[in-house]
Design an enzyme around this catalytic site. Structure first.
Site, PDB file in Angstrom:
ATOM      1  N   MET A   1       3.469   6.955  13.574  1.00  0.00           N
ATOM      2  CA  MET A   1       2.257   6.173  13.498  1.00  0.00           C
ATOM      3  C   MET A   1       1.124   7.071  13.010  1.00  0.00           C
ATOM      4  O   MET A   1       0.647   7.923  13.742  1.00  0.00           O
ATOM      5  CB  MET A   1       1.910   5.596  14.872  1.00  0.00           C
ATOM      6  CG  MET A   1       0.565   4.960  14.888  1.00  0.00           C
ATOM      7  SD  MET A   1      -0.154   4.392  16.456  1.00  0.00           S
ATOM      8  CE  MET A   1       1.176   4.163  17.546  1.00  0.00           C
ATOM      9  N   PRO A   2       0.672   6.899  11.780  1.00  0.00           N
ATOM     10  CA  PRO A   2      -0.468   7.689  11.293  1.00  0.00           C
ATOM     11  C   PRO A   2      -1.753   7.276  12.006  1.00  0.00           C
ATOM     12  O   PRO A   2      -1.975   6.104  12.301  1.00  0.00           O
ATOM     13  CB  PRO A   2      -0.556   7.324   9.814  1.00  0.00           C
ATOM     14  CG  PRO A   2       0.720   6.656   9.468  1.00  0.00           C
ATOM     15  CD  PRO A   2       1.248   6.080  10.730  1.00  0.00           C
ATOM     16  N   TYR A   3      -2.572   8.271  12.283  1.00  0.00           N
ATOM     17  CA  TYR A   3      -3.881   8.047  12.905  1.00  0.00           C
ATOM     18  C   TYR A   3      -4.905   8.768  12.049  1.00  0.00           C
ATOM     19  O   TYR A   3      -4.823   9.983  11.871  1.00  0.00           O
ATOM     20  CB  TYR A   3      -3.883   8.601  14.334  1.00  0.00           C
ATOM     21  CG  TYR A   3      -5.225   8.506  15.017  1.00  0.00           C
ATOM     22  CD1 TYR A   3      -5.567   7.393  15.769  1.00  0.00           C
ATOM     23  CD2 TYR A   3      -6.156   9.533  14.899  1.00  0.00           C
ATOM     24  CE1 TYR A   3      -6.797   7.311  16.403  1.00  0.00           C
ATOM     25  CE2 TYR A   3      -7.393   9.458  15.518  1.00  0.00           C
ATOM     26  CZ  TYR A   3      -7.704   8.346  16.273  1.00  0.00           C
ATOM     27  OH  TYR A   3      -8.927   8.254  16.891  1.00  0.00           O
ATOM     28  N   LYS A  37       4.043   5.169   4.551  1.00  0.00           N
ATOM     29  CA  LYS A  37       3.797   4.808   5.952  1.00  0.00           C
ATOM     30  C   LYS A  37       3.637   3.304   6.069  1.00  0.00           C
ATOM     31  O   LYS A  37       3.121   2.646   5.170  1.00  0.00           O
ATOM     32  CB  LYS A  37       2.554   5.519   6.492  1.00  0.00           C
ATOM     33  CG  LYS A  37       2.662   7.033   6.490  1.00  0.00           C
ATOM     34  CD  LYS A  37       3.793   7.489   7.376  1.00  0.00           C
ATOM     35  CE  LYS A  37       3.899   9.005   7.412  1.00  0.00           C
ATOM     36  NZ  LYS A  37       4.971   9.474   8.264  1.00  0.00           N
ATOM     37  N   VAL A  43      -3.222   3.488  12.062  1.00  0.00           N
ATOM     38  CA  VAL A  43      -4.461   3.322  12.820  1.00  0.00           C
ATOM     39  C   VAL A  43      -5.587   4.044  12.084  1.00  0.00           C
ATOM     40  O   VAL A  43      -5.443   5.215  11.731  1.00  0.00           O
ATOM     41  CB  VAL A  43      -4.315   3.898  14.252  1.00  0.00           C
ATOM     42  CG1 VAL A  43      -5.621   3.797  15.009  1.00  0.00           C
ATOM     43  CG2 VAL A  43      -3.187   3.204  14.989  1.00  0.00           C
TER      44      VAL A  43
END
Length: 71
Positions: A1-3, A37, A43
């Site tokens: 999960m990229p933030y 992604k 996010v």
């Protein structure tokens, strides 16, 4: 999960709701395209920082902007 956390100056220079939405869409699209992604797990958070709370070179952004206007 990229933030992804984007920090911008707030106050009278704060981005509009439309600009924030465009940033969120654009960053999500970029991560999807470049890093493959999933958009649904990406996010993006935008923090608005008061210019008095953001310093560069020992001076607040408020002071720096004031000095630039007075030149």
């Amino acid at each position: 999960m990229p933030y992804v956390n984007i920090k911008v100056t707030g106050g009278n220079e704060a981005p509009s709701a439309e600009q924030k939405a465009e940033l969120i869409r654009g960053v999500t699209e970029l991560l999807s395209r470049v890093l493959n992604k999933k958009p649904e797990t990406t996010v993006v958070v935008i923090d608005e920082i008061d210019m008095d709370n953001w310093g560069i070179g020992g001076k607040s952004v408020t002071v720096l902007r004031s000095e630039a206007r007075n030149k």
